[in-house]
Enzyme design. Structure first.
Site, PDB file in Angstrom:
ATOM      1  N   CYS A  37      -0.266   4.172   2.296  1.00  0.00           N
ATOM      2  CA  CYS A  37       0.043   3.931   3.711  1.00  0.00           C
ATOM      3  C   CYS A  37       1.542   4.040   3.976  1.00  0.00           C
ATOM      4  O   CYS A  37       1.960   4.578   5.003  1.00  0.00           O
ATOM      5  CB  CYS A  37      -0.486   2.569   4.147  1.00  0.00           C
ATOM      6  SG  CYS A  37      -2.292   2.456   4.131  1.00  0.00           S
ATOM      7  N   CYS A  73       0.835  -1.197   0.000  1.00  0.00           N
ATOM      8  CA  CYS A  73       0.000   0.000   0.000  1.00  0.00           C
ATOM      9  C   CYS A  73       0.873   1.252   0.000  1.00  0.00           C
ATOM     10  O   CYS A  73       1.365   1.672   1.051  1.00  0.00           O
ATOM     11  CB  CYS A  73      -0.948   0.020   1.198  1.00  0.00           C
ATOM     12  SG  CYS A  73      -2.027   1.472   1.188  1.00  0.00           S
TER      13      CYS A  73
END
Length: 180
Positions: A138, A135
């Site tokens: 993130c 991700c």
């Protein structure tokens, strides 16, 4: 099974993983991280990699090198990132801009539960798990929080190196188990 026993099960073609595993689980091989942080990052990464024997071995390693609260934080980080990494990766990859304006409506209280050094430790695990789960949104977020929290880039890189080795070991051992 211990980390050493799992290491010995790695085939010869994964010799680099054998060497790297020993390295990244030591303070000399993970510059900027202390033994507890190494254990937390390794455990969170193993949970994200989803290979049960490695997760169990690294849980023992974590219990030997971190406090019960730190072990719980590592597990909590892996849990919340398991959710967040999917949601925010979707937001990052979807082309329709309206999704960015809609509230997530997902509970994430554990992220704010830690302060000071405990917050940095939680964020190191969150970054490592986000790297395993791929991700980018993130990863960027946790990297910024860590740097803003005074964590040196080398320590951040060490956390991601641990995650990469743990993931590689999990992939090889899971494949070896499947092959019989």
């Amino acid at each position: 099974m211990s980390v050493a026993e799992l290491r010995s099960k790695l085939p010869e073609y994964a010799k680099d993983l054998k060497l790297n595993l020993d390295s990244v689980l030591s303070e000399a091989g993970a510059p900027g991280l202390n033994k507890a942080q190494i254990a937390m990052v390794a455990l969170g990464s193993a949970i994200a990699a989803r290979y049960k024997p490695l997760t169990e071995a690294l849980a023992v390693f974590a219990e030997e090198n971190a406090t019960p609260e730190q072990v719980t934080a590592a597990k909590g980080s892996a849990a919340i990132m398991g959710m967040n990494n999917i949601y925010y990766r979707f937001q990052h990859l979807v082309s329709h801009p309206e999704y960015a304006s809609i509230p997530a409506k997902l509970r994430m209280n554990v992220i704010g539960a830690y302060k000071g050094d405990a917050k940095n430790d939680f964020e190191l695990v969150s970054l490592a798990v986000s790297a395993v789960n791929g991700c980018g949104m993130c990863i960027d977020s946790h990297d910024k929080v860590l740097r803003d929290g005074g964590i040196p880039v080398q320590a951040i890189q060490s956390a991601v190196r641990i995650a990469s080795v743990i993931h590689g070991v999990a992939v090889v051992l899971e494949q070896a188990d499947a092959a019989g």
